[in-house]
Design an enzyme around this catalytic site. Structure first.
Site, PDB file in Angstrom:
ATOM      1  N   CYS A 106       0.863  -1.279  -0.025  1.00 26.26           N
ATOM      2  CA  CYS A 106       0.059  -0.058   0.074  1.00 26.26           C
ATOM      3  C   CYS A 106       0.761   1.228  -0.150  1.00 26.26           C
ATOM      4  O   CYS A 106       1.635   1.585   1.048  1.00 26.26           O
ATOM      5  CB  CYS A 106      -1.000  -0.121   1.269  1.00 26.26           C
ATOM      6  SG  CYS A 106      -1.927   1.538   1.286  1.00 26.26           S
ATOM      7  N   TRP A 142      -9.117   5.714  -0.105  1.00 29.19           N
ATOM      8  CA  TRP A 142      -9.741   6.463  -1.300  1.00 29.19           C
ATOM      9  C   TRP A 142      -8.783   5.890  -2.347  1.00 29.19           C
ATOM     10  O   TRP A 142      -7.786   5.341  -2.357  1.00 29.19           O
ATOM     11  CB  TRP A 142      -9.922   7.989  -1.043  1.00 29.19           C
ATOM     12  CG  TRP A 142      -8.348   8.436  -0.940  1.00 29.19           C
ATOM     13  CD1 TRP A 142      -7.175   8.523  -1.270  1.00 29.19           C
ATOM     14  CD2 TRP A 142      -8.132   9.034   0.772  1.00 29.19           C
ATOM     15  NE1 TRP A 142      -6.163   9.182  -0.318  1.00 29.19           N
ATOM     16  CE2 TRP A 142      -6.735   9.431   0.797  1.00 29.19           C
ATOM     17  CE3 TRP A 142      -9.190   9.285   1.909  1.00 29.19           C
ATOM     18  CZ2 TRP A 142      -6.149   9.987   1.901  1.00 29.19           C
ATOM     19  CZ3 TRP A 142      -8.583   9.723   2.844  1.00 29.19           C
ATOM     20  CH2 TRP A 142      -7.184  10.137   2.984  1.00 29.19           C
TER      21      TRP A 142
HETATM   22  N1  ARG Z   1      -6.884  -1.287  -7.101  1.00 33.21           N
HETATM   23  C1  ARG Z   1      -8.182  -1.784  -6.733  1.00 33.21           C
HETATM   24  C2  ARG Z   1      -9.215  -1.325  -7.507  1.00 33.21           C
HETATM   25  O1  ARG Z   1      -8.843  -0.698  -8.649  1.00 33.21           O
HETATM   26  C3  ARG Z   1      -8.278  -1.025  -5.502  1.00 33.21           C
HETATM   27  C4  ARG Z   1      -7.322  -1.452  -4.351  1.00 33.21           C
HETATM   28  C5  ARG Z   1      -7.217  -0.586  -3.020  1.00 33.21           C
HETATM   29  N2  ARG Z   1      -7.054   0.872  -3.480  1.00 33.21           N
HETATM   30  C6  ARG Z   1      -6.927   1.853  -2.558  1.00 33.21           C
HETATM   31  N3  ARG Z   1      -6.902   3.069  -3.178  1.00 33.21           N
HETATM   32  N4  ARG Z   1      -7.412   1.667  -1.290  1.00 33.21           N
HETATM   33  O2  ARG Z   1     -10.488  -1.336  -7.210  1.00 33.21           O
END
Ligand code: ARG
Length: 392
Positions: free
Chosen positions: A86, A260
């Site tokens: 992350c 987000w």
């Molecule tokens: N990459 C994933 C999507 O496009 C979401 C993963 C979590 N992303 C975040 N900004 N917390 O749906």
């Protein structure tokens, strides 16, 4: 990336060495380690001795133990802080925690997932949020959410040509159709899939999300008027619902959480990947680019404009979104704060570096991270919808 030496000494005491717990019993060593860490980082909580004795006794007599609310909140936040994939971890301490440990029946889990989307969406001012449902316990298997995110779009196989919708969810869409889900009369590329909640008592059950709970954004481009004609949209809240939160030896397999979006997740990956919406050829054609040769960089130019459109549209709609430059700077700040606190940041380079313009952010030029799981953690678990029945 090649592993290279860490800038800071690695503290091995907090690294998970055991295999992921599959039993419903709480691991005593992990419990002790967690409680000690909680008291070390939260000195106002006082002396851990009594708490340790209580947790030990509870585990020995019941096979598991209950976290205090403060432990649960802190555990969920630190699991975010620890997640090597992350880039958004600067905000770990702002995670809001809904303590729903007493909730385990399918109807209530579904209702609380809807409420999660409303609270997190907050009319566009996205709040990082986690809803923690009943944990695994020796006498009580936890409920499970089949969906990998609370909001995802169906994928439909067509007789000829490319699939309609999100090809990543072809299999899942088929699975829910077998269970009785009916797509809209005229399927679109953005049909929100139903939630599937599984409990031992009721088996898997389908729940439609209410459209008012699914905040989304229609995409336009600040210069290309034709862009709106593509009819693209995306949801506002990325709420991961298939990871297991592991705190102090207790496993919470149903704990949907969200932050987000960073623009590139949608503009580069969801829309650009050939195995997702595969929109680069579409955008390049509308831009009038020369697609007969890779060297015109039509893919690259289309990628950038897609990402411009995503950032522009979310901003215009008043929906929180971070761009990859701001996110990279925030991650640098996070790492500096962590190092000052005497902690090592673990990270997976290929996940931390944005999928476009990598070398234009500082993170690209750093290679010192190790990709190691530290506890507490958000951990991948087998897809509930692919598991043979009765295994969790
Ligand atoms: N990459 C994933 C999507 O496009 C979401 C993963 C979590 N992303 C975040 N900004 N917390 O749906």
């Amino acid at each position: 990336m090649p592993p290279s030496s860490s800038q800071c000494p690695v503290d091995h005491s907090r690294i998970a060495t055991s295999a992921p717990p599959i039993s419903a019993e709480a691991d005593l060593d992990e419990a002790v380690e967690f409680i000690e860490q909680f008291y070390a980082e939260n000195p106002e909580a006082g002396d851990p001795a009594r708490r340790l004795a209580w947790a030990r006794a509870e585990i020995l007599t019941t096979g598991t133990y209950h976290h205090t609310t403060a432990e649960l909140v802190w555990g969920a936040r630190v699991a975010w802080r620890n997640n090597a994939r992350c880039i958004g971890r600067l905000y770990w301490n702002s995670l809001r925690v809904r303590d729903l440990r007493t909730v385990s029946d399918a109807d209530s889990v579904a209702a609380h997932c809807r409420k999660h989307l409303r609270i997190a969406g907050n009319g566009g001012k996205i709040r990082p949020l986690i809803s923690i449902f009943a944990p695994e316990a020796p006498d009580r298997p936890a409920p499970r959410i089949w969906n990998d995110q609370l909001v995802r779009y169906a994928g439909y196989r067509k007789v000829k040509g490319r699939p309609l919708g999100d090809p990543r969810y072809l299999g899942f869409t088929q699975a829910v159709r077998k269970m009785g889900w009916r797509p809209p009369y005229r399927p679109t590329p953005f049909d929100v899939l139903p939630l599937v909640i599984e409990t031992v008592k009721d088996g898997p059950r389908l729940y439609e999300l209410d459209p008012v709970d699914v905040l989304d954004v229609e995409l336009t481009h600040p210069e290309f008027e034709w862009f709106a004609e593509l009819g693209l949209r995306w949801h506002a809240v990325p709420a991961i619902s298939n990871m297991r939160l592991v705190i102090g030896g207790v496993s919470y397999p149903t704990a949907p959480f969200n932050g987000w979006y960073m623009g590139t997740e949608i503009g580069a990956r969801n829309f650009g990947d050939t195995y997702r919406y595969n929109l680069l050829p579409v955008v390049a054609a509308r831009m009038g680019l020369d697609v007969s040769t890779d060297r015109s960089l039509w893919r690259d130019r289309a990628l950038i404009e897609l990402n411009v459109a995503v950032l522009h549209s979310y901003e215009k709609a008043g929906v929180t979104m971070i761009d990859h430059h701001a996110a990279a700077n925030a991650f640098d700040k996070f790492e500096a704060i962590e190092n000052d606190a005497g902690r090592v940041v673990h990270a997976k380079w290929s996940w931390i570096v944005p999928p476009i313009s990598g070398c234009a952010v500082t993170l690209f030029h750093k290679e010192h991270w190790q990709d190691i799981e530290v506890l507490p953690a958000y951990r991948a678990q087998p897809d509930a919808w692919k598991e043979p029945k009765g295994t969790h």
